[in-house]
Scaffold this motif. Structure first.
Motif, short mmCIF file in Angstrom:
data_model
loop_
_atom_site.label_atom_id
_atom_site.label_comp_id
_atom_site.label_asym_id
_atom_site.label_seq_id
_atom_site.Cartn_x
_atom_site.Cartn_y
_atom_site.Cartn_z
N GLY A 58 20.80 13.28 -141.77
CA GLY A 58 19.74 14.15 -142.28
C GLY A 58 18.53 13.35 -142.74
O GLY A 58 17.38 13.71 -142.48
N TYR A 59 18.80 12.23 -143.42
CA TYR A 59 17.71 11.36 -143.88
C TYR A 59 16.96 10.75 -142.69
O TYR A 59 15.73 10.69 -142.67
N ALA A 60 17.72 10.34 -141.67
CA ALA A 60 17.12 9.66 -140.52
C ALA A 60 16.20 10.57 -139.73
O ALA A 60 15.14 10.13 -139.26
N ILE A 61 16.56 11.82 -139.58
CA ILE A 61 15.75 12.72 -138.73
C ILE A 61 14.85 13.65 -139.53
O ILE A 61 14.06 14.39 -138.95
N GLY A 62 14.99 13.62 -140.85
CA GLY A 62 14.13 14.47 -141.68
C GLY A 62 14.63 15.89 -141.83
O GLY A 62 13.84 16.82 -142.08
N ALA A 63 15.95 16.10 -141.70
CA ALA A 63 16.51 17.44 -141.88
C ALA A 63 16.75 17.72 -143.36
O ALA A 63 16.94 16.80 -144.16
N SER A 64 16.75 18.98 -143.72
CA SER A 64 16.99 19.36 -145.11
C SER A 64 18.30 20.11 -145.28
O SER A 64 18.72 20.40 -146.40
N TYR A 76 30.12 15.67 -154.07
CA TYR A 76 28.89 14.97 -153.70
C TYR A 76 27.68 15.56 -154.44
O TYR A 76 26.75 14.84 -154.77
N ARG A 77 27.70 16.88 -154.66
CA ARG A 77 26.61 17.47 -155.43
C ARG A 77 26.61 16.92 -156.87
O ARG A 77 25.56 16.59 -157.41
N GLU A 81 18.69 18.69 -154.40
CA GLU A 81 17.27 18.35 -154.42
C GLU A 81 17.05 16.93 -154.94
O GLU A 81 17.78 16.44 -155.80
N LYS A 82 16.04 16.29 -154.39
CA LYS A 82 15.60 14.95 -154.83
C LYS A 82 16.75 13.93 -154.84
O LYS A 82 17.04 13.28 -155.84
N PHE A 126 14.70 12.79 -151.01
CA PHE A 126 14.59 13.92 -150.08
C PHE A 126 15.62 14.98 -150.46
O PHE A 126 16.59 14.72 -151.18
N ASP A 127 15.38 16.20 -149.98
CA ASP A 127 16.27 17.33 -150.25
C ASP A 127 17.23 17.50 -149.08
O ASP A 127 16.80 17.57 -147.92
#
Length: 313
Positions: free
Chosen positions: A6-12, A36-37, A44-45, A52-53
């Motif tokens: 998700g971080y690599a491709i910009g997914a939320s 994990y939450r 978020e954040k 990133f979210d």
């Protein structure tokens, strides 16, 4: 692995699609996601180089084999009938709810996490040059130690069966091995020296597929096994394209006759024609591989697998 992706491709948003038959896994998955939450790695954040979210939810499917095909999975996730879409467009352009979507299986995402934990150089030491990393094999059937085995260095199919899984029960001989699951191919007893890597199976005209291995001993009636495979694909075909819808039905009918000992002249040729048609013209991978195991049985030795060769009599 999904968070990294998700971080690599910009997914939320990440979605885990869980097939209905594996509902018993739901509490475990929900517990892991909640953990994990609480750790601050979902929501978020999220702390990264650039906060990133990203959050993950679980979606339950209804138990359709065809939803292993990525676009049928997307249809199911959107609340529609699980049927493959025409491609292009591909999911990376128009996927879930017409948004760009990257789809990977669990094993791939788990390997992403492993690469980050041990580093790419150590990871490349596992597996072979063209098949880096560990590989999971689930082995079942007439063996002493069925289970899931993680293989970190290349081994042959015979080594997996005899050394890892303890060999065939009661010291019996192997009649056949189904490699790659229902959509895989049968391996004859004299082919067990095949190396379980992408390149090794490719050279032997086989495929690792899902990593499923089923061992059949000398007492197994292969007519019954082939009959079961035929009816599985006839039942699981979504019916969207005619080659698969009709082809899987005709395949099952021929294998029915074969099981009853009522094969008709030309049944082998009919079966080969149906398999070729499904393979060449079905819309998705289900139809394209619905005859793989059956076709391999014919190719290896028709009479050995119970397909009576009456067409030339």
């Amino acid at each position: 692995g999904m968070i990294v992706g998700g971080y690599a491709i910009g997914a939320s948003r990440g979605i885990i699609y869980l097939r209905a038959e594996y509902r018993w896994l739901l509490p475990k998955l929900e517990g892991a996601i909640q953990q994990y939450r609480e750790m601050g790695w979902l929501g978020e954040k999220i702390e990264a180089k650039q906060p990133f979210d990203f959050d993950i939810r679980i979606q339950l499917g209804a138990g359709a084999y065809v939803c292993g095909e990525e676009t049928a999975l997307l249809e199911s996730m959107e609340g529609k009938r699980g049927e493959p879409r025409n491609k292009p467009p591909f999911p990376t352009s128009f996927g879930y709810m017409d948004k760009p979507t990257v789809i990977n299986n669990v094993e791939t995402l788990a390997n992403v996490a492993l690469i980050f934990n041990i580093g790419p150089e150590e990871y490349k030491k596992l597996g072979s040059e063209d098949s880096t990393g560990p590989r999971l094999f689930s082995i079942s059937g007439d063996i002493n130690r069925p289970g899931i085995y993680e293989i970190t260095q290349p081994i042959t199919l015979e080594e997996l069966i005899c050394d890892k899984a303890g060999g065939v029960r009661d010291g019996k001989e192997i009649r056949a091995v189904l490699l790659g699951g229902a959509a895989g191919k049968f391996v004859a007893p004299d082919q067990l020296d095949v190396l379980l890597t992408a390149e090794g199976t490719r050279d032997a005209d086989l495929s690792l597929g899902s990593g499923a291995v089923v061992v059949f001993d000398e007492d197994v009636d292969m007519k019954f096994v082939l009959h079961g495979l035929g009816h599985f694909f006839a039942h699981e075909s979504c019916g969207k394209c005619y080659p698969c819808q009709l082809g899987t039905q005709r395949q099952a009918e021929i294998l029915d006759r074969n099981l009853r000992g009522q094969a008709l002249p030309g049944d082998i040729e009919r079966l080969e024609d149906v398999i070729a048609t499904m393979t060449d013209s079905s819309l998705c991978g289900l139809g394209q591989t619905a005859g793989s195991a059956i076709g391999s049985a014919i190719k290896i030795c028709p009479e050995y697998f119970g397909l009576e060769e009456v067409s030339h009599g």
